[in-house]
Write a protein that holds these residues in place. Structure first.
Motif, PDB file in Angstrom:
ATOM      1  N   TYR A 136       0.727  -1.270  -0.103  1.00  0.00           N
ATOM      2  CA  TYR A 136       0.104   0.050  -0.193  1.00  0.00           C
ATOM      3  C   TYR A 136       0.953   1.244   0.035  1.00  0.00           C
ATOM      4  O   TYR A 136       1.522   1.644   0.993  1.00  0.00           O
ATOM      5  CB  TYR A 136      -0.912  -0.027   1.311  1.00  0.00           C
ATOM      6  CG  TYR A 136      -2.077  -1.121   1.161  1.00  0.00           C
ATOM      7  CD1 TYR A 136      -2.724  -1.183   0.178  1.00  0.00           C
ATOM      8  CD2 TYR A 136      -2.417  -1.911   2.291  1.00  0.00           C
ATOM      9  CE1 TYR A 136      -3.773  -2.091   0.012  1.00  0.00           C
ATOM     10  CE2 TYR A 136      -3.262  -2.994   2.300  1.00  0.00           C
ATOM     11  CZ  TYR A 136      -3.990  -2.873   1.083  1.00  0.00           C
ATOM     12  OH  TYR A 136      -4.988  -3.894   1.045  1.00  0.00           O
TER      13      TYR A 136
ATOM     14  N   VAL B 282       3.023  -5.215   2.536  1.00  0.00           N
ATOM     15  CA  VAL B 282       1.890  -5.856   3.433  1.00  0.00           C
ATOM     16  C   VAL B 282       2.296  -7.240   3.275  1.00  0.00           C
ATOM     17  O   VAL B 282       2.084  -7.932   4.218  1.00  0.00           O
ATOM     18  CB  VAL B 282       0.573  -5.420   2.906  1.00  0.00           C
ATOM     19  CG1 VAL B 282      -0.450  -6.249   3.737  1.00  0.00           C
ATOM     20  CG2 VAL B 282       0.157  -3.960   2.986  1.00  0.00           C
ATOM     21  N   HIS B 283       2.429  -7.938   2.251  1.00  0.00           N
ATOM     22  CA  HIS B 283       2.808  -9.427   1.737  1.00  0.00           C
ATOM     23  C   HIS B 283       4.280  -9.421   1.526  1.00  0.00           C
ATOM     24  O   HIS B 283       4.877  -8.759   0.618  1.00  0.00           O
ATOM     25  CB  HIS B 283       2.023  -9.776   0.727  1.00  0.00           C
ATOM     26  CG  HIS B 283       0.563  -9.976   1.277  1.00  0.00           C
ATOM     27  ND1 HIS B 283      -0.571 -10.060   0.426  1.00  0.00           N
ATOM     28  CD2 HIS B 283       0.002 -10.152   2.424  1.00  0.00           C
ATOM     29  CE1 HIS B 283      -1.777  -9.939   0.732  1.00  0.00           C
ATOM     30  NE2 HIS B 283      -1.499  -9.982   2.208  1.00  0.00           N
TER      31      HIS B 283
ATOM     32  N   GLY C  42      -2.407  -9.205   7.432  1.00  0.00           N
ATOM     33  CA  GLY C  42      -2.422  -9.300   6.002  1.00  0.00           C
ATOM     34  C   GLY C  42      -3.412 -10.234   5.391  1.00  0.00           C
ATOM     35  O   GLY C  42      -3.400 -10.186   4.067  1.00  0.00           O
TER      36      GLY C  42
ATOM     37  N   THR D 270      -6.045  -8.242   3.016  1.00  0.00           N
ATOM     38  CA  THR D 270      -5.600  -7.968   1.795  1.00  0.00           C
ATOM     39  C   THR D 270      -5.292  -9.002   0.911  1.00  0.00           C
ATOM     40  O   THR D 270      -5.466  -9.053  -0.403  1.00  0.00           O
ATOM     41  CB  THR D 270      -4.128  -7.247   2.272  1.00  0.00           C
ATOM     42  OG1 THR D 270      -4.114  -5.970   2.969  1.00  0.00           O
ATOM     43  CG2 THR D 270      -3.243  -6.784   0.811  1.00  0.00           C
TER      44      THR D 270
ATOM     45  N   GLY E 262       2.251 -10.616   7.256  1.00  0.00           N
ATOM     46  CA  GLY E 262       2.503 -10.365   5.798  1.00  0.00           C
ATOM     47  C   GLY E 262       3.403 -11.788   5.610  1.00  0.00           C
ATOM     48  O   GLY E 262       3.487 -11.763   4.130  1.00  0.00           O
TER      49      GLY E 262
ATOM     50  N   SER F 132       0.765  -5.469   9.490  1.00  0.00           N
ATOM     51  CA  SER F 132       0.136  -5.281   8.315  1.00  0.00           C
ATOM     52  C   SER F 132      -1.253  -5.261   7.938  1.00  0.00           C
ATOM     53  O   SER F 132      -1.792  -5.747   9.157  1.00  0.00           O
ATOM     54  CB  SER F 132       0.815  -6.447   7.392  1.00  0.00           C
ATOM     55  OG  SER F 132       1.900  -6.517   7.264  1.00  0.00           O
ATOM     56  N   ALA F 133      -1.747  -4.676   7.296  1.00  0.00           N
ATOM     57  CA  ALA F 133      -3.263  -4.387   6.898  1.00  0.00           C
ATOM     58  C   ALA F 133      -4.030  -5.664   6.341  1.00  0.00           C
ATOM     59  O   ALA F 133      -3.518  -6.484   5.706  1.00  0.00           O
ATOM     60  CB  ALA F 133      -3.552  -3.481   5.962  1.00  0.00           C
TER      61      ALA F 133
END
Length: 240
Positions: free
Chosen positions: A14, A19-20, A42, A45, A213, A239-240
């Motif tokens: 992002y 994130v990953h 993560g 996402t 992630g 992470s999101a």
């Protein structure tokens, strides 16, 4: 069994935030596969990457062996992806019947649509009882049933479910899990992202645990259910 979905070395960002980190997983045809992880691991996402809502900077998304990394979301839906999004996302001012028919909006095989409509009402008798009710007035568990039924109206090859037990009472969690098991038993492959590891591992065949992630653990549901590191993987995250 053949792989119906694969992530191969996926790196997702992002903006400048990664994130990953090389996420790889496989969903086998005919199985229920779960992706587990705590908040900010993560996993949501990952669902967006699979649905084409977020494009990874590195790695591949394969659907049925085809490289779908650059496919837009509508093409993935036409291929056979079905989605039950987090928080259900029904059309709240439409009736349950109208919500169900929206699930078949891209189909032209009207006779089969009618047959599938009867099939989902047989599978979800509670939904049949609520056909004329405005969807926004249903309970959370009832809305989850409608969201599942709507997705099945698209005849998905792979049903993707994002946090299907979120916000539900223990009784509704058990009901929803049993319905997912029944959907799978009828031949639909299921990929579910879940924070509730204990619930997901009751019905899954295989699972992956994502932390910060990174895929930290993978194995059969029985292996993961008995692994003390699963609980540890839920601690922390960025992470999101």
């Amino acid at each position: 069994m053949a792989a119906i979905l694969e992530l191969r070395g996926v790196d997702t960002f992002y903006g400048p935030v990664q994130v990953h980190f090389g996420v790889s997983l496989t969903v086998r045809e005919g199985e229920i596969t779960c992706l587990l992880g705590g908040n900010a691991s993560g996993k949501s996402t990952a669902m967006k990457v699979i649905l084409g809502l977020v494009r990874p900077r590195g790695g591949q998304v394969l659907l049925g062996g085809e490289d779908a990394t650059r496919w837009p979301t509508p093409r993935r839906i036409r291929w056979g992806l079905g989605s039950v999004p987090e928080a259900r996302r029904l059309f709240p001012h439409m009736t349950v019947r109208e919500n169900l028919l929206m699930g078949a909006y891209a189909r032209t095989d009207r006779e089969q649509v009618r047959a599938d409509y009867e099939m989902v009402l047989e599978l979800f008798p509670r939904v049949r009882e609520r056909l004329s009710q405005v969807a926004g007035t249903l309970s959370g568990g009832e809305q989850q049933m409608v969201a599942m039924a709507r997705a099945l109206m698209g005849r998905p090859r792979l049903l993707c479910m994002d946090e299907p037990t979120m916000g539900l009472s223990p009784l509704w969690v058990d009901r929803v899990l049993e319905l997912i098991r029944q959907v799978n038993a009828r031949g639909t492959t299921v990929f579910m992202v879940e924070q509730n590891a204990r619930a997901a591992l009751q019905i899954a065949h295989r699972g992956y645990v994502l932390q910060n992630g990174v895929v930290r653990l993978e194995g059969t549901a029985a292996e993961l259910a008995g692994n003390p590191l699963v609980e540890q993987a839920y601690l922390g995250g960025r992470s999101a």
